[in-house]
Design an enzyme around this catalytic site. Structure first.
Site, short mmCIF file in Angstrom:
data_model
loop_
_atom_site.label_atom_id
_atom_site.label_comp_id
_atom_site.label_asym_id
_atom_site.label_seq_id
_atom_site.Cartn_x
_atom_site.Cartn_y
_atom_site.Cartn_z
N GLY A 185 10.72 1.78 -8.69
CA GLY A 185 10.53 2.99 -9.48
C GLY A 185 11.79 3.80 -9.71
CD GLU A 214 7.41 -1.66 0.92
OE1 GLU A 214 6.82 -1.15 -0.04
OE2 GLU A 214 7.42 -1.16 2.06
CE LYS A 234 2.18 0.97 -4.28
NZ LYS A 234 3.56 1.39 -4.67
#
Length: 253
Positions: free
Chosen positions: A175, A169, A11
């Site tokens: 998170g 995903e 990222k």
């Protein structure tokens, strides 16, 4: 036999010096990849050539970009084309990551164009799909993911599909403090494979590598990778720590 892949997604993290040190630490672990196993290091654009040079003498290690633009070339200031990535020897490109879909409003139609350009330039797309929390709570995740696949991949030929990797995903489990179980991962991976089989045939489905992109860590990687339809992982935070990333790679069957 389909490929087993662990792909790092850095990222927007690390300086060049930090990234170089991370790759060197990963390589210093002396991992011996078995036949059919691959490691993909997806760095920010400015580090790709350095990553390529560091990995070039290590069989089974490849470079990946985190994105490419949906047009071949032109007046698109700040964007990077698939042709540019191909010209510096990049191997893979992540397309449709959940963050790109959410923060940059990338549509399934746009992602189909990116997939086409990647394939036309010899890049292997890691195509991301997956559902947010509201969709999972409504228990409509299968239809949601099927639509992503249909609108971005179903125009391809079976021959083109050979060079595509899918990454699932579960956005709701990244998170958020919520956790996707290995069984939930397996169920969705099996569903995705069934959809590929229905569209492209059984052989294409059996050949397709489907990675899990839901915060895999050293502690859960072995259980996830043991699932019959989970062929590795797309790793975010844990890929920034050499010991964690190499531990995850070592869990590949």
């Amino acid at each position: 036999m389909r490929k087993k892949i662990v792909a790092a997604n850095w990222k927007m993290n690390l300086t060049l010096a930090q990234g170089e040190q991370l790759i060197n630490d990963i390589l210093a672990a002396g991992l011996k990849l078995a036949e059919g196993q691959e490691v993909v290091i997806s760095t920010p654009f400015p580090y790709l050539m350095k990553a390529k040079s560091l990995l070039k003498n290590y069989p089974g290690f490849f470079t990946g970009a985190q994105n490419c633009y949906s047009e071949k070339s032109g007046a698109y200031t700040g964007e990077v084309s698939a042709e540019m990535l191909q010209s510096i020897g990049v191997d893979y490109v992540i397309i449709g990551h959940s963050e790109r879909r959410e923060y940059f409003q990338e549509s399934n139609e746009m992602l189909a164009k990116k997939v086409d350009l990647a394939l036309a330039n010899g890049l292997k797309p890691i195509f991301c799909c997956g559902e947010p929390l509201a969709i999972r709570q409504a228990e409509t995740q299968n239809a949601y993911v099927a639509k992503q696949l249909e609108e971005s991949l179903y125009h391809l030929t079976e021959e083109q599909l050979k060079n595509v990797v899918i990454a699932y995903e579960p956005i709701w489990a990244i998170g958020t403090g919520l956790t996707a179980s290995a069984q939930q991962a397996q169920d969705m991976h099996a569903y995705i494979r069934s959809q590929i089989a229905a569209k492209f045939g059984r052989e294409a489905a059996l050949r397709m590598s489907i990675l899990y992109g839901g915060s895999a860590k050293p502690g859960n990687a072995a259980e996830l990778f043991a699932c019959p339809d989970v062929d590795g992982g797309l790793i975010g935070g844990a890929s920034l720590v050499a010991a964690d990333f190499t531990a995850i790679i070592s869990k590949l069957p």
